[in-house]
Each structure stands twice: as C-alpha cells, then as structure tokens.
Design a protein around this motif. Structure first.
Motif, PDB file in Angstrom:
ATOM      1  N   LYS A 341     -15.384  59.833  47.395  1.00  0.00           N
ATOM      2  CA  LYS A 341     -14.502  60.888  47.893  1.00  0.00           C
ATOM      3  C   LYS A 341     -13.219  60.948  47.077  1.00  0.00           C
ATOM      4  O   LYS A 341     -12.716  62.041  46.752  1.00  0.00           O
ATOM      5  CB  LYS A 341     -14.188  60.635  49.370  1.00  0.00           C
ATOM      6  CG  LYS A 341     -13.329  61.713  50.013  1.00  0.00           C
ATOM      7  CD  LYS A 341     -14.047  63.039  50.080  1.00  0.00           C
ATOM      8  CE  LYS A 341     -15.211  63.007  51.035  1.00  0.00           C
ATOM      9  NZ  LYS A 341     -15.847  64.336  51.186  1.00  0.00           N
ATOM     10  N   CYS A 342     -12.701  59.777  46.724  1.00  0.00           N
ATOM     11  CA  CYS A 342     -11.486  59.701  45.899  1.00  0.00           C
ATOM     12  C   CYS A 342     -11.716  60.392  44.554  1.00  0.00           C
ATOM     13  O   CYS A 342     -10.850  61.141  44.059  1.00  0.00           O
ATOM     14  CB  CYS A 342     -11.096  58.240  45.699  1.00  0.00           C
ATOM     15  SG  CYS A 342      -9.600  57.985  44.730  1.00  0.00           S
ATOM     16  N   ALA A 343     -12.884  60.174  43.971  1.00  0.00           N
ATOM     17  CA  ALA A 343     -13.207  60.774  42.678  1.00  0.00           C
ATOM     18  C   ALA A 343     -13.244  62.298  42.775  1.00  0.00           C
ATOM     19  O   ALA A 343     -12.723  63.010  41.911  1.00  0.00           O
ATOM     20  CB  ALA A 343     -14.556  60.248  42.186  1.00  0.00           C
ATOM     21  N   ARG A 344     -13.854  62.815  43.829  1.00  0.00           N
ATOM     22  CA  ARG A 344     -13.952  64.266  43.992  1.00  0.00           C
ATOM     23  C   ARG A 344     -12.574  64.891  44.170  1.00  0.00           C
ATOM     24  O   ARG A 344     -12.316  65.988  43.661  1.00  0.00           O
ATOM     25  CB  ARG A 344     -14.843  64.587  45.196  1.00  0.00           C
ATOM     26  CG  ARG A 344     -16.310  64.214  44.993  1.00  0.00           C
ATOM     27  CD  ARG A 344     -17.158  64.594  46.180  1.00  0.00           C
ATOM     28  NE  ARG A 344     -17.175  66.042  46.366  1.00  0.00           N
ATOM     29  CZ  ARG A 344     -17.740  66.642  47.424  1.00  0.00           C
ATOM     30  NH1 ARG A 344     -18.322  65.899  48.358  1.00  0.00           N
ATOM     31  NH2 ARG A 344     -17.733  67.950  47.535  1.00  0.00           N
ATOM     32  N   ILE A 345     -11.690  64.207  44.881  1.00  0.00           N
ATOM     33  CA  ILE A 345     -10.343  64.746  45.088  1.00  0.00           C
ATOM     34  C   ILE A 345      -9.566  64.745  43.774  1.00  0.00           C
ATOM     35  O   ILE A 345      -8.900  65.729  43.425  1.00  0.00           O
ATOM     36  CB  ILE A 345      -9.601  63.939  46.175  1.00  0.00           C
ATOM     37  CG1 ILE A 345     -10.319  64.099  47.520  1.00  0.00           C
ATOM     38  CG2 ILE A 345      -8.150  64.393  46.288  1.00  0.00           C
ATOM     39  CD1 ILE A 345      -9.864  63.126  48.581  1.00  0.00           C
TER      40      ILE A 345
END
Length: 456
Positions: A341-345
């Motif tokens: 999720k951190c990567a997508r943000i």
C-alpha cells in the motif's frame, strides 16, 4: 474423571489449602487427592497440583492413580524420559490399565510420532468401555496427521457420546470445512439440530456454512435461530451483520455490530465493520470515526490501518494516506500489505524511488501478487531504469508463466532498451498465449444465437 474447572473448591480442597498455610499435616483418602489434583490441573495451577501429588504419594505410595497423575504432569512439562520410566514400572504391575497406554500415546504425540500414538490409543480402546476421552485424543492425533476424514469420524463419536461436547462439535465442522464439504457439514448440523433444536452453537455453525455457499437468506435464518436460543450470543450477531452487509442492508448490519458492543467489551473487528458500513452509506465522518476507534482498540490490527489509509487514498488525499501507512509500518515493519500500500501511495505521489523501495520490501516479505510485479516494473520504468524493470518482470514470470500481460509489457520494455529481437520473441509468446486462452474461453463458453427480428 476430571472435575469441571468451573466447580467451586470443595471441602478437601479447602482443607488441603489450609494445610499448606500451616505446619499441620492432614490425612486424605487417595480419592480426595485425585479430586484435588484434577481441580488444580483443570484450573492451570500446576505447582499446586505437583504439591498435591507429592504429598499424596507420601500418604499413599502404592496408589496407581496418583502415580499416573504424576506421569501426566511430567508429560505436560516435557519430562518424557522420567515419565516413561515410571510407566514401565506401572505396566509391570498392571498391564490392563488403559491410562498407561493413553500416557504413552501422549509421549509419542509429543515426539511427533502420531502413528505410534494412534496405535496405543487403539490398544487403550480395547481395555475400557469409557472411551469418550480416547476418541477425542484419536481425533486430535488424526488432525496432527492431516487425516481430516478419520479425525471427523472420531470427533463425531465424541458428539454421539455427549451432544453438549461443543469442543468436539466445532472440530467436526472444522474437518468438514477443511475438506470443503460444506453440504456435508450442513447435513450433519441439520441432523444434530433435529435432536437439539435450541443449540445456539449448532445454529451459528450452520449459518457460517450457508454464508460460505452464498446462501444468504438461509444464513440469516440460522443466525436468527442462534440468537433466539441465546440472545447474548455475540458471534451470531456479528455473523448476521456480515450477511446483511453482503445483502447491502448496511443500517441493519450496523445494528447487529452495535449489539455485540452493548453485550460485551467492544472489539476492533466490530468497529471496523461498522466503519465499512458507514463508508458504503457515504457517511464519511462516521466511517472515519469508527476506523480510528478500530486502531485505538487494537493498534496491531492491519485491517484497521489499511481501512484508514484506503479512506484517504480513495479521497485523493495521498499525503494523509501516506502518513497513516507509515504509522502502520512503524508498528509492524514485517507486514507485506503495509509495504504494498505504501508503494502505491508513493507511486501516486510520483515518489518513484520510495515506491521502488516499498515494492521491494513487499516482495521480500512474501507478496508475489501479479499486480505487485506489474506496478513495481511500471514504477522502475518511470524512474528510467528499463533493465531493472525487465528483471522485475522476469521474476514475476516465474510465478505467473501463463500471464500474457507480463510478456506484452516485457516486449515493450525490450523495445525501449533497443533490443527488437527479444521484443519480438516476447511479443510472439504473448500473442500465442492470448490465442490459446481465447480458444479455451470459446470452447468452454455456452453457445448463443442472435435472435432474428423484422427489419425496421
């Protein structure tokens, strides 16, 4: 037979504890010592059980039952060698005592030799008519061996001995579920309910089977009967809420989740589901409130942090979403979902270096989903590292060798890397897989016809 752990201490137990507080020595019958020891074992007071065993054997050194209780504690504490020595001596005096075989089976089970444990338990069955506990032990041994069919049969025997044995009932249903025989579980539970129509546990389990099969109306009816049988049964209200969510009845679902909170202490799972319902109802402030309550109640619940992060992510507030996913990572840096999720943000914020690092962390922690490889390669491509993107997709291809989308993307990357030969090779492979999949789809699709109508 072991005492009910909820039984209040009787006179021998009170007398024994009084003796421990003084220098006096009281005499007890061997049976009284057995009751005292069982009471402490059932309540997890091992040190007091050991004291009772020691004093009991001093007063009754020839008691077989007290020696077997000594063995039981030794096995529990993994003092297996000494336990076996005592059993060897006891078997010389009485080779027909089933408890000796049961304790030997427990020792083999501790050593992960479950086949030997099963053999000994079957020997114990031949020596006693009171076989309820032995069937339960056999069921557990078969579970250890992943033989769910035999485990199910033995737990069923336990239920047939005592239909209030809910532990064995749960194990029967667990076996059905593991075998993915949900219809079998439904049949078994319906038969059980014919005999026990007011059993809230069985109604609850029946509802869960219907829910798994997406038979939502039947599931609702089962949970309602569970609530009628016990209107304080939190699990039934919670599961009913989940069904109502599936049916889009979010306000009714909220009522059931809120009921669980009024009956007992609130749980993070109830708060999370209430928040999700409010989110569906576009009650953003309430959704946000309950998501915050979720992580306040259980800071380690990953679904809670992800719910808050997704809430802001969907609103396009990526900075806020990043703040909360970083809080989650600070709590549990080993959670692959957090890193993905951190990567997508970061990708949405065009922080490509940070996104690259976060995707790598997610993969290192075991997230091998198809979109992880594709999105990671895209991030690296945006960072103008074409060769690195190709290497990422090559890794992804190991997990998804039949996915044409990876091959198409690789073809494009090879063109960007000025390698038309490899680009053509990957493109042809991708096209071939696409054609094969198209033919399979056509072959497995039902025939259809275009209705003929009058020209207008």
């Amino acid at each position: 037979m072991a005492l009910d752990p909820n039984d209040k201490p009787n006179q021998p137990i009170t007398k024994f504890e009084s003796m421990l507080k003084t220098d006096d020595v009281y005499f007890f019958d061997a049976e009284d010592f057995e009751d005292i020891i069982h009471h402490y074992l059932n309540n997890g007071k091992i040190s007091l059980a050991k004291k009772a065993i020691k004093i009991g054997l001093q007063q009754h050194p020839e008691s077989m039952e007290l020696k077997l209780l000594d063995v039981e504690v030794l096995v529990f504490e993994n003092n297996l060698e000494l336990a076996e020595k005592i059993l060897d001596k006891l078997q010389l005096y009485d080779s027909t005592n089933e408890e000796i075989y049961i304790q030997r089976a427990n020792i083999y089970s501790k050593k992960d030799n479950h086949e030997a444990a099963v053999a000994l338990l079957h020997q114990a069955l031949e020596l006693t008519a009171e076989s309820f506990d032995i069937y339960a032990l056999l069921g557990m041994e078969y579970l250890f061996m992943d033989d769910f069919e035999k485990a199910k049969i033995h737990f069923m025997k336990c239920v047939s001995f005592d239909e209030q044995d809910y532990s064995s009932l749960y194990n029967v249903i667990y076996c059905f579920e593991f075998l993915e025989d949900y219809n079998g579980a439904i049949q078994y539970l319906n038969d059980y309910l014919e005999r026990n129509p007011y059993c809230q546990v069985a109604w609850h389990q029946l509802g869960k089977q219907y829910f798994t099969l997406k038979m939502y109306d039947e599931a609702l009816a089962a949970f309602d009967f569970a609530i009628i049988a016990d209107d304080t049964f939190i699990g039934a209200y919670f599961e009913k809420g989940k069904v109502l969510e599936k049916l889009g009845k979010y306000n009714e679902a909220i009522e059931n989740y809120e009921t669980t909170i009024t009956i007992d202490d609130p749980t993070s799972h109830a708060y999370l589901r209430i928040g999700k319902c409010h989110e569906k109802l576009k009650n953003d402030d309430l959704a946000k409130f309950y998501f915050y309550q979720t992580v306040h109640e259980d800071p380690l619940l990953d679904k809670g942090w992800l719910a808050i992060t997704d809430f802001y992510y969907k609103k396009g507030n990526n900075e806020r979403a990043l703040y909360y996913i970083n809080k989650a990572i600070n709590i549990d840096g080993e959670n692959a979902k957090y890193w993905k999720k951190c990567a997508r943000i970061h990708a949405a914020l065009e922080n490509y270096d940070e996104a690259d690092f976060a995707f790598k962390q997610a993969v290192d922690l075991g997230n091998y989903e198809l979109d992880t490889w594709l999105n990671w390669a895209e991030v690296v491509t945006q960072n103008e590292e074409v060769e690195a993107a190709i290497q990422i997709l090559l890794q992804g291809l190991e997990f998804y060798p039949e996915e044409a989308v990876i091959l198409y993307k690789m073809a494009g990357l090879y063109l960007m890397a000025n390698d038309p030969v490899k680009a053509q090779y990957r493109f042809r492979k991708a096209l071939k897989k696409t054609l094969i999949n198209s033919q399979l789809l056509k072959k497995n699709s039902p025939p259809f016809s275009i209705p003929c109508g009058r020209e207008t």
